[in-house]
Motif scaffolding. Sequence first.
Motif, short mmCIF file in Angstrom:
data_model
loop_
_atom_site.label_atom_id
_atom_site.label_comp_id
_atom_site.label_asym_id
_atom_site.label_seq_id
_atom_site.Cartn_x
_atom_site.Cartn_y
_atom_site.Cartn_z
N TRP A 194 -2.62 -7.62 3.18
CA TRP A 194 -1.72 -6.96 4.13
C TRP A 194 -2.45 -6.72 5.43
CZ3 TRP A 194 3.36 -6.41 3.89
CH2 TRP A 194 3.98 -6.50 2.65
N ASP A 243 0.79 -1.23 0.00
CA ASP A 243 0.00 0.00 0.00
C ASP A 243 0.83 1.28 0.00
OD1 ASP A 243 0.90 -0.32 2.58
OD2 ASP A 243 -0.96 0.34 3.52
N LYS A 300 6.30 1.86 11.29
CA LYS A 300 5.36 0.92 10.71
C LYS A 300 5.84 -0.54 10.77
CE LYS A 300 2.65 0.41 6.51
NZ LYS A 300 2.28 1.04 5.27
N ALA A 333 4.15 -4.04 9.04
CA ALA A 333 3.07 -4.61 8.23
C ALA A 333 3.37 -6.08 7.98
CB ALA A 333 2.94 -3.86 6.90
N THR A 386 -2.05 -4.75 9.29
CA THR A 386 -1.30 -3.72 9.99
C THR A 386 -0.82 -4.28 11.31
OG1 THR A 386 -2.63 -1.99 8.97
CG2 THR A 386 -1.40 -1.39 10.95
N PRO A 416 2.56 -0.60 15.79
CA PRO A 416 3.62 0.36 15.49
C PRO A 416 4.82 0.16 16.41
CG PRO A 416 1.51 1.46 15.65
CD PRO A 416 1.30 0.06 16.13
#
Length: 166
Positions: A53, A10, A42, A44, A55, A58
């Motif tokens: 994908w 993305d 990030k 992923a 998430t 973090p």
Amino acid sequence: MVFWQNIPYDTQTWDHCMTAHEDKLIVVGGTQPGWVNQGVKKMAMYDFTTQQWLTGLPLMQQRRQKPACVMNTVENALYVSGGEHFGALDSIEKVSLTNIASQAWEYIAHNLTIGLYGHVMIYDAVDNTILVIGGWDHSTARNEIQRIDCETGVVTAMGALEIAVA
């Protein structure tokens, strides 16, 4: 049999690290367009089963400029070390880990003996340790080998290679 597969991502990113766990490809940190001097927090994961994908949690700090990551298969934990962060163009000494199931980041007990980027991490399941090899310290290619004890978080200098590896 498919040997190569294009995986649409993305966002464009570079200088990240990647590792695999079970049926997932994990992408951590890096730099994105417009973030020239800033890293991203990030994480992923590409799920090869669903071809989507996901998430991830973090990171605790930005990690750009080639951090390293490796899976500890005994503890089901992802370890991330090195890279650089915005505001201080020096290499990161802290090592983070997250248990994939709990999705909570923490720092190990001790820092690397020197901050690095562009280095290699190798997991040894027999000894439950990680070797950290070579890299850059922001100005110099390094040849040190460091050992992380995954049970205690202790980092030990193990010697050096004959040549620097970065």
